[in-house]
Design a protein around this motif. Structure first.
Motif, PDB file in Angstrom:
ATOM      1  N   PHE A  13       0.800  -1.214   0.000  1.00 21.09           N
ATOM      2  CA  PHE A  13       0.000   0.000   0.000  1.00 21.09           C
ATOM      3  C   PHE A  13       0.837   1.270   0.000  1.00 21.09           C
ATOM      4  O   PHE A  13       0.334   2.348   0.271  1.00 21.09           O
ATOM      5  CB  PHE A  13      -0.951  -0.006   1.202  1.00 21.09           C
ATOM      6  N   ASN A  14       2.087   1.178  -0.342  1.00 18.34           N
ATOM      7  CA  ASN A  14       2.942   2.360  -0.352  1.00 18.34           C
ATOM      8  C   ASN A  14       2.473   3.416  -1.343  1.00 18.34           C
ATOM      9  O   ASN A  14       2.667   4.595  -1.121  1.00 18.34           O
ATOM     10  CB  ASN A  14       4.392   1.982  -0.665  1.00 18.34           C
ATOM     11  N   ASP A  15       1.860   3.020  -2.445  1.00 15.62           N
ATOM     12  CA  ASP A  15       1.442   3.973  -3.470  1.00 15.62           C
ATOM     13  C   ASP A  15      -0.040   4.323  -3.383  1.00 15.62           C
ATOM     14  O   ASP A  15      -0.586   4.912  -4.303  1.00 15.62           O
ATOM     15  CB  ASP A  15       1.733   3.410  -4.865  1.00 15.62           C
ATOM     16  N   VAL A  16      -0.700   3.963  -2.303  1.00 13.58           N
ATOM     17  CA  VAL A  16      -2.126   4.230  -2.153  1.00 13.58           C
ATOM     18  C   VAL A  16      -2.323   5.455  -1.280  1.00 13.58           C
ATOM     19  O   VAL A  16      -1.739   5.566  -0.203  1.00 13.58           O
ATOM     20  CB  VAL A  16      -2.853   3.023  -1.523  1.00 13.58           C
ATOM     21  N   THR A  17      -3.142   6.382  -1.768  1.00 17.01           N
ATOM     22  CA  THR A  17      -3.493   7.566  -1.003  1.00 17.01           C
ATOM     23  C   THR A  17      -5.007   7.652  -0.918  1.00 17.01           C
ATOM     24  O   THR A  17      -5.680   7.600  -1.949  1.00 17.01           O
ATOM     25  CB  THR A  17      -2.962   8.840  -1.693  1.00 17.01           C
ATOM     26  N   LEU A  18      -5.540   7.741   0.263  1.00 17.32           N
ATOM     27  CA  LEU A  18      -6.972   7.919   0.439  1.00 17.32           C
ATOM     28  C   LEU A  18      -7.300   9.376   0.165  1.00 17.32           C
ATOM     29  O   LEU A  18      -6.813  10.270   0.855  1.00 17.32           O
ATOM     30  CB  LEU A  18      -7.393   7.536   1.863  1.00 17.32           C
ATOM     31  N   LEU A  19      -8.095   9.615  -0.879  1.00 14.17           N
ATOM     32  CA  LEU A  19      -8.433  10.982  -1.255  1.00 14.17           C
ATOM     33  C   LEU A  19      -9.680  11.487  -0.553  1.00 14.17           C
ATOM     34  O   LEU A  19      -9.819  12.670  -0.283  1.00 14.17           O
ATOM     35  CB  LEU A  19      -8.648  11.059  -2.773  1.00 14.17           C
ATOM     36  N   TRP A  20     -10.608  10.552  -0.272  1.00  7.89           N
ATOM     37  CA  TRP A  20     -11.891  11.007   0.248  1.00  7.89           C
ATOM     38  C   TRP A  20     -12.642   9.831   0.825  1.00  7.89           C
ATOM     39  O   TRP A  20     -12.654   8.744   0.241  1.00  7.89           O
ATOM     40  CB  TRP A  20     -12.668  11.619  -0.912  1.00  7.89           C
ATOM     41  N   ALA A  21     -13.257  10.006   1.959  1.00  9.78           N
ATOM     42  CA  ALA A  21     -14.122   8.990   2.564  1.00  9.78           C
ATOM     43  C   ALA A  21     -15.382   9.703   3.023  1.00  9.78           C
ATOM     44  O   ALA A  21     -15.324  10.828   3.514  1.00  9.78           O
ATOM     45  CB  ALA A  21     -13.437   8.314   3.731  1.00  9.78           C
ATOM     46  N   SER A  22     -16.518   9.060   2.833  1.00 15.89           N
ATOM     47  CA  SER A  22     -17.759   9.752   3.122  1.00 15.89           C
ATOM     48  C   SER A  22     -18.883   8.759   3.333  1.00 15.89           C
ATOM     49  O   SER A  22     -18.775   7.589   2.972  1.00 15.89           O
ATOM     50  CB  SER A  22     -18.039  10.679   1.944  1.00 15.89           C
ATOM     51  N   ARG A  23     -19.964   9.218   3.886  1.00 14.72           N
ATOM     52  CA  ARG A  23     -21.192   8.434   4.033  1.00 14.72           C
ATOM     53  C   ARG A  23     -22.325   9.249   3.443  1.00 14.72           C
ATOM     54  O   ARG A  23     -22.443  10.447   3.683  1.00 14.72           O
ATOM     55  CB  ARG A  23     -21.470   8.163   5.511  1.00 14.72           C
ATOM     56  N   PHE A  24     -23.164   8.588   2.652  1.00 16.62           N
ATOM     57  CA  PHE A  24     -24.327   9.248   2.065  1.00 16.62           C
ATOM     58  C   PHE A  24     -25.582   8.534   2.509  1.00 16.62           C
ATOM     59  O   PHE A  24     -25.649   7.309   2.478  1.00 16.62           O
ATOM     60  CB  PHE A  24     -24.264   9.221   0.533  1.00 16.62           C
ATOM     61  N   ASP A  25     -26.573   9.293   2.926  1.00 15.69           N
ATOM     62  CA  ASP A  25     -27.893   8.771   3.253  1.00 15.69           C
ATOM     63  C   ASP A  25     -28.872   9.447   2.285  1.00 15.69           C
ATOM     64  O   ASP A  25     -29.130  10.639   2.399  1.00 15.69           O
ATOM     65  CB  ASP A  25     -28.271   9.108   4.701  1.00 15.69           C
ATOM     66  N   TYR A  26     -29.362   8.676   1.322  1.00 12.57           N
ATOM     67  CA  TYR A  26     -30.239   9.236   0.304  1.00 12.57           C
ATOM     68  C   TYR A  26     -31.696   9.075   0.697  1.00 12.57           C
ATOM     69  O   TYR A  26     -32.083   8.092   1.317  1.00 12.57           O
ATOM     70  CB  TYR A  26     -29.996   8.530  -1.037  1.00 12.57           C
ATOM     71  N   SER A  27     -32.536  10.040   0.309  1.00 12.36           N
ATOM     72  CA  SER A  27     -33.971   9.916   0.532  1.00 12.36           C
ATOM     73  C   SER A  27     -34.569   9.026  -0.556  1.00 12.36           C
ATOM     74  O   SER A  27     -33.893   8.652  -1.508  1.00 12.36           O
ATOM     75  CB  SER A  27     -34.638  11.284   0.538  1.00 12.36           C
ATOM     76  N   SER A  28     -35.826   8.659  -0.402  1.00 10.81           N
ATOM     77  CA  SER A  28     -36.435   7.734  -1.362  1.00 10.81           C
ATOM     78  C   SER A  28     -36.497   8.323  -2.771  1.00 10.81           C
ATOM     79  O   SER A  28     -36.496   9.534  -2.953  1.00 10.81           O
ATOM     80  CB  SER A  28     -37.815   7.306  -0.905  1.00 10.81           C
ATOM     81  N   ASN A  29     -36.508   7.413  -3.730  1.00  8.06           N
ATOM     82  CA  ASN A  29     -36.544   7.741  -5.166  1.00  8.06           C
ATOM     83  C   ASN A  29     -35.320   8.542  -5.634  1.00  8.06           C
ATOM     84  O   ASN A  29     -35.421   9.371  -6.515  1.00  8.06           O
ATOM     85  CB  ASN A  29     -37.828   8.487  -5.526  1.00  8.06           C
TER      86      ASN A  29
END
Length: 84
Positions: A13-29
């Motif tokens: 994992f030397n060349d791996v960079t985490l750019l973004w982590a997130s959680r999304f909660d979508y409403s219906s439809n």
């Protein structure tokens, strides 16, 4: 005779960079229009709900515990599964 040494997992994992982590909660439809992310891979974990994703014209259903791995520049479109 050449001997092989085992590498530690950190070496992979030397060349791996985490750019973004997130959680999304979508409403219906909900829907995400067709788009792509040019410069990075996506790893998506579905915690709850169901839906459909189209990646490069291939359709997949996702359910809780699904893990999706999407390559850079893959055209993707997402929607809720209306039957759930």
């Amino acid at each position: 005779m050449k001997t092989q040494t085992k590498s530690s997992s950190e070496d992979y994992f030397n060349d791996v960079t985490l750019l973004w982590a997130s959680r999304f909660d979508y409403s219906s439809n909900w829907r995400l229009k067709e788009h792509l992310h040019k410069d990075f891979y996506q790893i998506i974990y579905c915690m709850s709900g169901e839906g459909n994703v189209s990646v490069d014209s291939n359709s997949y259903k996702f359910i809780p515990t699904s893990i999706l791995f999407i390559r850079p520049s893959s055209l993707q479109k997402w929607s809720e599964d209306s039957r759930s």
